[in-house]
Scaffold this active site. Structure first.
Site, mmCIF file in Angstrom:
data_model
loop_
_atom_site.group_PDB
_atom_site.id
_atom_site.type_symbol
_atom_site.label_atom_id
_atom_site.label_comp_id
_atom_site.label_asym_id
_atom_site.label_seq_id
_atom_site.Cartn_x
_atom_site.Cartn_y
_atom_site.Cartn_z
ATOM 1 N N ARG A 116 47.873 25.373 40.809
ATOM 2 C CA ARG A 116 49.106 25.857 41.424
ATOM 3 C C ARG A 116 50.195 26.174 40.401
ATOM 4 N NH1 ARG A 116 46.580 22.315 44.695
ATOM 5 N NH2 ARG A 116 46.436 22.888 46.919
ATOM 6 N N HIS A 141 45.365 29.445 42.427
ATOM 7 C CA HIS A 141 44.075 30.004 41.990
ATOM 8 C C HIS A 141 44.080 31.527 41.809
ATOM 9 C CE1 HIS A 141 42.374 26.135 42.106
ATOM 10 N NE2 HIS A 141 41.750 26.159 43.267
ATOM 11 N N HIS A 212 34.708 26.538 39.849
ATOM 12 C CA HIS A 212 35.021 25.827 41.087
ATOM 13 C C HIS A 212 33.780 25.563 41.949
ATOM 14 C CE1 HIS A 212 37.505 24.116 44.115
ATOM 15 N NE2 HIS A 212 38.608 24.780 43.832
ATOM 16 N N GLU A 352 37.158 20.258 37.965
ATOM 17 C CA GLU A 352 37.540 21.538 37.374
ATOM 18 C C GLU A 352 38.263 21.293 36.051
ATOM 19 O OE1 GLU A 352 39.606 23.749 40.719
ATOM 20 O OE2 GLU A 352 39.127 21.793 41.621
#
Length: 389
Positions: A116, A141, A212, A352
């Site tokens: 974010r 993203h 992801h 991630e």
């Protein structure tokens, strides 16, 4: 004349035989695939570019499939301690579902910026940039059409490696600079899936690429992941506000449910009376990685996951300063996966590797700036194994 016709007939026959043999080999290869996904279901054209399914494998039988739409890892078959193979990543079974279904990040590359950015804006020097706001009042993203929703060029594809590339044009989703990106995936005979990212720009910009995949080491769709045993090599993490934006604090994990320095079940402390768990409805936080131990390639051991029943293990290595651990908190059983099973609440986890969320607005976080003439690099390794009895 008769000799010429005979020679021509022979050539045509040999050509037909070769074509038939090629089809037979391709058919045998398809039959031998561990995945139940049909390669034909990933053939298509998106925005004028051809899409197909690509397969990597190693001598131990591990198999990974990719599509060049969104650079997505579609399936990943690894063995358990008895030698039984299961697909351990969640996702869809057809290209159409990825292109025309609800927006998803299953198995995709994330960019230009993973995670974010607060209020969908940041500054570089005196220049302000407005990004797409696609996560309430924030940017997530890469925006509405991030790297997961575009077609990638396949530069090279072998039995154990595939290279993707693309140029993200200046001001795509609000980001400055023409960004040239290349990502390579290599499946080694040590059961490692190595991911190598490189990028360059013609204008100062911000970059934070990551992968992801949503993992369940029991097999995709086989229940929740609360019993998976997790170690995260991090003494601290970055607490978030109600919008899951880092507050700027780097907090110690000691004495909190966020302490995974000693392996424990993911669900052990999930219901603890702790504000950060309530904000994220569970774990959805960036952990600040320690700088050791490292593997032979100089990458830090980021995390290790063990699934007790199958004995499957996954180790994560990286040269990034952080990792986002997400525990499937926003899954609710409505999505039906590629095997026909519903994806239940906390039915997967993500690890991630990344720079920190909102770094462009956080002066004390590691910088994500990329200048012209510089080369952005990032490396991540997912290594699979089984517990030793």
């Amino acid at each position: 004349m008769r000799i010429l016709l005979t020679a021509l007939s022979l050539m045509l026959c040999l050509s037909a035989c070769r074509e038939e043999k090629k089809k037979e080999v391709e058919s045998q290869q398809m039959t031998a695939l561990k995945t139940s996904i049909s390669p034909e279901d990933f053939e298509g054209v998106v925005e004028g570019d051809s899409i197909k399914l690509y397969v990597l494998s190693n001598k131990n039988g591990l198999e990974v499939t990719f599509t060049n739409f969104g650079q997505r890892l579609v399936s990943l078959h690894v063995p358990d301690k008895f030698g039984n193979f299961e697909d351990v990543v969640l996702g869809y079974g057809t290209l159409d579902q990825f292109v025309n279904g609800p927006k998803s990040y299953w198995g995709s590359i994330i960019g230009r910026y993973g995670n974010r950015i607060a209020k969908g804006r940041f500054k570089i020097g005196e220049n302000s940039y407005e990004l797409v706001k696609n996560n309430n009042d924030n940017h997530l993203h890469g925006g509405d059409k991030g790297f997961e929703s575009v077609v990638w060029k396949v530069e090279n594809a072998t039995t154990n490696r595939i290279d993707f590339s693309r140029v993200s044009p200046d001001m795509e989703e609000g980001y400055p600079g023409n960004l040239s990106v290349k990502v390579s995936y290599t499946l080694t005979d040590d059961n490692e899936l190595k991911i190598s990212y490189k990028a360059s720009t013609d204008k100062t910009t911000v970059v934070n690429l990551t992968h992801h995949s949503f993992f369940n080491l029991k097999g995709e769709g086989n229940g929740d992941i609360n019993d998976h045993i997790l170690m995260i090599n991090a003494d601290s993490y970055t607490p978030v506000d109600s919008g899951l934006i880092p507050t700027g604090e780097i907090a110690m994990v000691t004495g909190t449910p966020f302490d995974f320095t000693i392996p424990k079940a993911i669900g052990k402390d999930i219901d603890a009376d702790f504000d950060q768990l309530k904000i994220g409805n569970g774990y959805d936080h960036n952990f600040v990685l320690n700088d050791s131990p490292k593997n032979a390639e100089g990458l830090v051991l980021c995390a290790k996951v063990v699934e007790p029943a199958s004995g499957r293990t996954m180790e994560v290595y990286t040269d990034e300063p952080g990792v986002q651990f997400y525990g499937g908190n926003f899954m609710g059983g409505k999505t039906i996966g590629k095997s026909g099973k519903p994806y239940v609440f906390r039915g997967s986890f993500c690890l991630e590797t990344q720079h920190f969320p909102d770094s462009p607005n956080q002066a004390d976080f590691p910088s994500t700036l990329l200048q012209p003439g510089e080369v952005y690099t990032s490396n991540c390794v997912y290594k699979f194994g089984v517990v030793e009895d």
